[in-house]
Design a protein around this motif. Structure first.
Motif, PDB file in Angstrom:
ATOM      1  N   UNK A   1     -15.121   6.248  -1.027  1.00  7.71           N
ATOM      2  CA  UNK A   1     -13.728   6.078  -1.462  1.00  7.71           C
ATOM      3  C   UNK A   1     -13.045   4.964  -0.671  1.00  7.71           C
ATOM      4  N   UNK A   2     -13.214   5.002   0.630  1.00  5.98           N
ATOM      5  CA  UNK A   2     -12.589   3.983   1.471  1.00  5.98           C
ATOM      6  C   UNK A   2     -13.327   2.646   1.299  1.00  5.98           C
TER       7      UNK A   2
ATOM      8  N   UNK B   1       0.850  -1.189   0.000  1.00  6.26           N
ATOM      9  CA  UNK B   1       0.000   0.000   0.000  1.00  6.26           C
ATOM     10  C   UNK B   1       0.891   1.247   0.000  1.00  6.26           C
ATOM     11  N   UNK B   2       0.561   2.193  -0.837  1.00  9.10           N
ATOM     12  CA  UNK B   2       1.250   3.488  -0.805  1.00  9.10           C
ATOM     13  C   UNK B   2       0.556   4.358   0.238  1.00  9.10           C
TER      14      UNK B   2
ATOM     15  N   UNK C   1      -3.146  -0.775  -3.119  1.00  5.52           N
ATOM     16  CA  UNK C   1      -4.011   0.370  -2.881  1.00  5.52           C
ATOM     17  C   UNK C   1      -3.346   1.428  -2.032  1.00  5.52           C
ATOM     18  N   UNK C   2      -4.168   2.223  -1.351  1.00  7.12           N
ATOM     19  CA  UNK C   2      -3.686   3.396  -0.618  1.00  7.12           C
ATOM     20  C   UNK C   2      -3.979   3.268   0.872  1.00  7.12           C
ATOM     21  N   UNK C   3      -2.979   3.628   1.670  1.00  2.00           N
ATOM     22  CA  UNK C   3      -3.127   3.769   3.117  1.00  2.00           C
ATOM     23  C   UNK C   3      -3.405   5.241   3.383  1.00  2.00           C
ATOM     24  N   UNK C   4      -4.552   5.552   3.990  1.00  2.00           N
ATOM     25  CA  UNK C   4      -4.919   6.961   4.194  1.00  2.00           C
ATOM     26  C   UNK C   4      -5.617   7.114   5.546  1.00  2.00           C
ATOM     27  N   UNK C   5      -4.816   7.099   6.589  1.00  2.00           N
ATOM     28  CA  UNK C   5      -5.335   7.196   7.964  1.00  2.00           C
ATOM     29  C   UNK C   5      -5.089   8.600   8.499  1.00  2.00           C
TER      30      UNK C   5
ATOM     31  N   UNK D   1      -8.045  -0.594  -3.536  1.00  2.00           N
ATOM     32  CA  UNK D   1      -8.565  -0.386  -2.181  1.00  2.00           C
ATOM     33  C   UNK D   1      -7.966   0.875  -1.575  1.00  2.00           C
ATOM     34  N   UNK D   2      -8.800   1.612  -0.825  1.00  2.00           N
ATOM     35  CA  UNK D   2      -8.289   2.650   0.081  1.00  2.00           C
ATOM     36  C   UNK D   2      -8.615   2.189   1.491  1.00  2.00           C
TER      37      UNK D   2
END
Lengths: 378, 378
Positions: A241-242, A147-148, A180-184, A224-225
């Motif tokens: 989005x998530x 995951x980016x 996918x993306x890591x967005x915490x 995936x987000x």
């Protein structure tokens, strides 16, 4: 591990069926009934909203609990550190995501080795991290989901949203699986009003959407987000989005999360983690319990006294000071239950959970569970 | 214990002779040369002032270090909890003082049992505590030295000074050995100016003297007043009332103690305890290290960056955020050394010390020592 978990050094072993009154203080106690209600409510929320649930196990550090969460539908768990992943994998957890950056080549070799034993994923936010990860995986002949990480507003790790496409390209160009993306957004979790948290997550959603567009503009699919915490997950779930929720603290609900104004539509979570303490000294106008900040973390403020209306003041590493409020002071030897200010670092102070069923008053010991990943900071 | 101490879960074992650069992060590191200088300076101070030295081992929780302190002249060590005493005794420490109250009958049975294995002393501040202690000792057929704790200004445990005589009488009337007075003023330790600390200890000395007079007026000899911490011990040593110093933090000197204006006549103590961390993420204007407040306690404030002029900000449980000041930001993968804000609870987060000789830059691993009493809060 199981021996030391069941038997404090020199102390009395806890046996299932022992009454709550027999639990030696200070002790880290789970109200199992409350925890199971929390667990079921979150699983149901995720199911109902079509979201994957991957609870953060940095909170409980327990393979037993991780497996209970997965049995209830979680796809796996998150951790922050490699050594946590190793400890949970050793305890039988089959799907672990290290939602954090690992840079050291020795650790990346361990990541690659661990990927041969469990389903593993990891976050990256730098070219160097991607290169070293690819090298370690190539040498081991294993693979992970990558995951980016995007800075969703916290200002800690993660690339700027617009840079996510370029890093995803590097992931792919090194032959790695882009997942996918890591967005915490950690800073959003404890904003007290639900409106403030919603606004902060609106920012995170915009960041995630920008990053997603940058990835797809690079010709890469973004499956995936993933992100969200106990303070905000209803907003990520509603974002469109998530696709995966990482909340962890819902299971134990510490004092700090309970101080938040509830998010609209969120399940009700109950306190399920406590410190049992004992009065060891009594003055005319105060009582002293045997639990200080070596028993409960105070980074997010002091614990709250549970079941009694008493004021708690910091008494240092080993003591808590009680003053009367609605209730009179307890007597020497009395038990006092505390709700920790912050569950994650509180759990990390203890080697074991004493798990109680039937409630704190009148219940009994159901089990003793080791805190498998205690101290796993590396 | 020794295996888990030497080998982090899944991590590289540390072997004596390994370079400092090989120490996996985050790690709790002792600069052995600095620690030994601190140890010798405090031993010399006590000798020179004719004071007994009984350092507080709640700080280091290490039998190895306790024995080094005793080899240099300390009469024994203090601890705060029974389980700490048991852990150090199991590690070969022969003289331990529990400078705190124990009330639960099960624990007092363990106190009595431990008194059969080592020279043990304990504090009391209640009739109930004296009665239960006497009963446990009678049943076990063992004995301990009993100190009556006096509230020397902290407002936590301890009787009022004038009440010390009556409690000493109860100690004696139960056939217990009255050994003197416990009079520690914790709140005085971190008053920043030496004059403020001196004034606070003047209050503690008055309290101790009042208590001493109350004891002797009861016809009981008061052999010793024990107390003092790293912030104030020069004042207790000069008081003519105190006979024993309990300072502990001098050995490691955390950031909070170093922030005090030095006490006149105090030896110079150096930082000897560090967290080695690593940069795992780099932004344009900040860097992120892999050490947060699961690696260093923040109850007394944040750590200070060592060897580099960088600002440290709290990044949560697992991260620290660096911003440039006199020095430029370190690169991804660089080591960053931190001086913890408070050594006691920082040590309690870790299972092992990595002990370095020859300095943090260019030195090598001398040994790995277990934190024997880690997590011993009961």
């Amino acid at each position: 591990m199981s021996l030391s978990a069941a038997r404090p050094p020199g102390g009395s072993p806890m046996t299932p069926g022992d009454p709550v009154s027999a639990i030696e203080t200070p002790a880290l106690v789970i109200d199992l009934d409350a925890m199971q209600r929390n667990l079921a409510r979150m699983a149901e929320f995720a199911r109902h909203h079509g979201m994957k649930l991957r609870p953060h196990a940095k909170m409980h550090k327990s393979a037993t609990i991780a497996k209970m969460q997965m049995d209830a539908g979680a796809v796996g768990v998150c951790v922050q550190k490699l050594s946590e992943a190793e400890a949970l994998a050793a305890g039988g957890v089959s799907d672990v995501y290290i939602s954090n950056e690992v840079i050291h080549p020795d650790k990346l070799r361990r990541v690659a080795a661990l990927a041969g034993r469990v389903t593993l994923s990891i976050a990256v936010d730098s070219t160097l991290g991607v290169e070293r990860l690819a090298q370690a995986l190539a040498q081991a002949g294993t693979s992970v989901d990558v995951f980016v990480e995007v800075d969703a507003g916290q200002g800690r790790c993660g690339v700027a949203p617009a840079a996510a496409g370029a890093l995803a390209q590097q992931v792919v160009s090194h032959g790695l699986r882009f997942a996918g993306l890591q967005a915490y957004h950690g800073k959003a979790q404890h904003l007290r009003s639900a409106l403030e948290r919603e606004a902060a997550i609106r920012h995170a959603v915009t960041a995630a959407r920008t990053a997603q567009a940058a990835v797809t503009a690079s010709g890469i699919d973004c499956p995936l987000v993933t992100g969200a915490g106990t303070g905000t997950f209803v907003f990520e779930a509603a974002s469109g989005v998530y696709g995966e929720l990482q909340a962890g603290s819902y299971l134990f609900m510490d004092r700090d999360y309970a101080d938040n104004q509830p998010s609209p539509g969120a399940p009700v979570f109950e306190h399920a983690l406590f410190i049992k303490s004992e009065v060891i000294s009594r003055g005319a106008a105060h009582a002293v319990v045997d639990a200080g900040h070596k028993s409960h973390a105070i980074d997010s403020g002091l614990p709250r006294v549970w079941l009694q209306d008493l004021e708690f003041a910091n008494g240092g590493d080993e003591h808590g000071i009680l003053r009367p409020r609605g209730d009179a002071l307890p007597a020497l030897g009395d038990s006092v239950w505390l709700v920790p200010g912050h569950c994650d670092p509180t759990v990390n102070l203890h080697d074991r959970y004493v798990v109680v069923s039937g409630g704190l008053q009148g219940g009994s010991v159901h089990a003793v569970w080791p805190v498998d990943a205690r101290g796993c900071v590396a």
